[in-house]
Design an enzyme around this catalytic site. Structure first.
Site, PDB file in Angstrom:
ATOM      1  N   LYS A 234       0.816  -1.213   0.000  1.00 34.07           N
ATOM      2  CA  LYS A 234       0.000   0.000   0.000  1.00 34.07           C
ATOM      3  C   LYS A 234       0.850   1.264   0.000  1.00 34.07           C
ATOM      4  O   LYS A 234       2.039   1.248   0.298  1.00 34.07           O
ATOM      5  CB  LYS A 234      -0.991  -0.039   1.162  1.00 34.07           C
ATOM      6  CG  LYS A 234      -2.094  -1.072   0.904  1.00 34.07           C
ATOM      7  CD  LYS A 234      -3.218  -1.036   1.911  1.00 34.07           C
ATOM      8  CE  LYS A 234      -4.314  -2.011   1.480  1.00 34.07           C
ATOM      9  NZ  LYS A 234      -5.438  -2.062   2.456  1.00 34.07           N
ATOM     10  N   ARG A 269      -3.403 -10.516   4.698  1.00 31.57           N
ATOM     11  CA  ARG A 269      -3.847 -10.426   3.303  1.00 31.57           C
ATOM     12  C   ARG A 269      -2.703  -9.816   2.493  1.00 31.57           C
ATOM     13  O   ARG A 269      -2.358  -8.647   2.667  1.00 31.57           O
ATOM     14  CB  ARG A 269      -5.109  -9.566   3.212  1.00 31.57           C
ATOM     15  CG  ARG A 269      -5.720  -9.501   1.810  1.00 31.57           C
ATOM     16  CD  ARG A 269      -6.993  -8.650   1.833  1.00 31.57           C
ATOM     17  NE  ARG A 269      -7.642  -8.646   0.517  1.00 31.57           N
ATOM     18  CZ  ARG A 269      -7.375  -7.809  -0.464  1.00 31.57           C
ATOM     19  NH1 ARG A 269      -6.440  -6.868  -0.298  1.00 31.57           N
ATOM     20  NH2 ARG A 269      -8.018  -7.880  -1.614  1.00 31.57           N
TER      21      ARG A 269
END
Length: 291
Positions: A234, A269
């Site tokens: 991210k 994840r």
């Protein structure tokens, strides 16, 4: 829920610290990301047709994924929603093509109709970035399905969530939101042992907010629910490490995953399954070593 999520002896296997070391540590389940989308932030367009998505999912399973999280709608900052029909057309054939892999299949969707189609195709875990808020019909569907569900915090819809996000205290505020969603789910008949919570890294948060949530992750164990951490590749990792390309944030992502595992995350994840699993296995071996 541990019977539904395959791959670990238990999703709640993180033992308490004893003398600075962990005993009977069980590694978190690794959730591999399968984006059947043309516009996801990291790998959009690489697996946006059925055959390439299935091939990618199979490789993630071979790399050691315990769960495959299959999604057909991008929820990156600024993303537009797509129709139920288009989303189903993307994810259902991929789920059908992965049913023989012996891993848990998760549907990453905010829409009840997509969830239902995915479950009919073989999904056994529901992962909703809106915590069952986006579609009013989703709450009853999940309750009736008997399946586990992941409730994620997001400050707003993906289209606008990064427009000046503000919190009084990000950890306290996110926990208060998730507590409310847990209460609502329990009132609807979804038992707490079916609920997974996700603080929503990158969903309406600044770099400082994301770092505070990761550091504060142990606080989320007070819910008595399994914790999912989704920080892989991210933007905040790129901002901290000065790496603009998402695909080159693997090392930073693994570092966050290890910290998350040590802080109580039961599901990680990730895009990079093999690298994450290797790091966790080394950590586990070191913790188990005698001296």
């Amino acid at each position: 829920m541990s019977e539904t999520i395959k791959g670990s002896a238990s999703l709640r296997g993180l033992s308490s610290m004893t003398g600075g070391r962990m005993s009977n540590w069980v590694r978190p389940s690794i959730m591999g990301i399968v984006n059947v989308t043309p516009d996801s932030f990291s790998d959009g367009g690489r697996h946006d047709n059925t055959n390439t998505a299935i091939a990618h999912a199979r490789q993630l399973a071979a790399d050691g994924a315990d769960i495959l999280d299959i999604g057909g709608e991008s929820t990156r900052p600024g993303a537009d929603a797509i129709s139920v029909e288009e989303e189903c057309a993307r994810v259902v054939p991929v789920i059908e093509g992965c049913r023989d892999l012996g891993v848990t299949i998760s549907i990453d969707s905010r829409k009840k109709a997509v969830m239902a189609a995915a479950v009919a195709a073989g999904a056994t875990l529901i992962n909703d970035v809106s915590a069952l808020e986006y579609d009013p019909a989703s709450l009853d569907f999940v309750a009736e399905s008997g399946l586990p569900v992941c409730l994620m915090h997001s400050l707003a819809d993906p289209k606008v969530m990064q427009e000046n996000p503000v919190y009084e205290n990000v950890v306290t505020d996110v926990m208060a939101y998730l507590r409310g969603r847990i209460d609502l789910c329990e009132a609807a008949g979804i038992s707490r042992d079916r609920i997974i919570v996700d603080p929503g890294i990158g969903f309406g948060k600044t770099v400082a907010h994301n770092l505070a949530l990761i550091r504060g992750l142990p606080e989320f164990q007070s819910f008595g629910c399994d914790i999912l951490l989704g920080a892989s590749r991210k933007a905040f990792i790129g901002q901290v490490t000065h790496e603009p390309e998402a695909s080159k944030r693997v090392v930073g992502s693994v570092a966050v995953a290890l910290h998350g595992a040590r802080s109580g995350a039961r599901i990680l994840r990730v895009h990079d399954v093999k690298e994450t699993r290797q790091a966790l296995e080394m950590w586990q071996a070191i913790e188990a070593a005698s001296f």
